[in-house]
Design an enzyme around this catalytic site. Sequence first.
Site, PDB file in Angstrom:
ATOM      1  N   TYR A 177      -7.494  -5.218  -1.625  1.00 38.07           N
ATOM      2  CA  TYR A 177      -8.030  -4.061  -2.346  1.00 38.07           C
ATOM      3  C   TYR A 177      -6.953  -2.992  -2.518  1.00 38.07           C
ATOM      4  O   TYR A 177      -6.757  -2.457  -3.616  1.00 38.07           O
ATOM      5  CB  TYR A 177      -9.224  -3.497  -1.587  1.00 38.07           C
ATOM      6  N   LYS A 185      -5.218  -1.542  -6.045  1.00 34.71           N
ATOM      7  CA  LYS A 185      -5.286  -0.135  -6.426  1.00 34.71           C
ATOM      8  C   LYS A 185      -3.901   0.509  -6.489  1.00 34.71           C
ATOM      9  O   LYS A 185      -3.650   1.369  -7.347  1.00 34.71           O
ATOM     10  CB  LYS A 185      -6.204   0.635  -5.464  1.00 34.71           C
TER      11      LYS A 185
END
Length: 263
Positions: free
Chosen positions: A168, A172
Amino acid sequence: MAHFADNRQRTLPSTPTFRLDGKKALVTGGSRGIGFAAALALAEAGAEVTIAARDAAQLQNAVTDAAGAGLTLHSLVLDITATSVAEEVLSTLPAQDILVNSAGLARHQPFVEVTPENYDAVMAVNLRATFFVSQYIARGMRETGRGGSIIHISSQMGHVGGELRSVYCASKFALEGLTRAMATELGTDGIRVNTVCPTFIRTELSRDSLADPAFHQHVMRSIKLGRLGEPEDIMGPVVFLASPAAALITGTSLLVDGGWTAT
């Protein structure tokens, strides 16, 4: 000594508008959570808003809920991970003035246990799909000559690390880099590109993580304002970045993290 009045009219700066009347906006992942809240905020500011998601029933529920609040949302069934099909679907829309990329995916595992399947799934939504949806919409913005605003819903985890969040975070951090590169290339077309980076927002995406008491305590200690975020906390920042009030803002991040990254 004689004093002479200065008859020249003083020009005062005027506050730019936060209104979006006459603008067209597309929100991916717009049927629930942050995306739905962003869509409502844009519609309330006067934009004509289309929400896109894979689930037709969820889209219809969102449209109905918005109508109950006196707001109109248009729905578009769209799987953003199917790039060629997504482009065909997006071609049915008129050129957009605003794009909010809110569709996102999280699959949290210890780094040494991350599977290729989970890695690919997260990257497919959070980075690859966002890249190509933005590419298509930016082409339309360029062709109109009106410029536009592209807003990626990123995360505080695009600025700091986190346990169990290697994929994740990687997606990002990459999105933050993409934002800067897009802003650099598209600025001469009047297209602004920014990210909104929330802390943990009380949505379906964060529900399972926050159900762990120990993790919930860690989150509450890390958010300096002492509370979880709510979808409403993202609505103002999205409208701001979409509006003329942010006319000179591009290639940067608006951290809505309650102070998480302050230390």
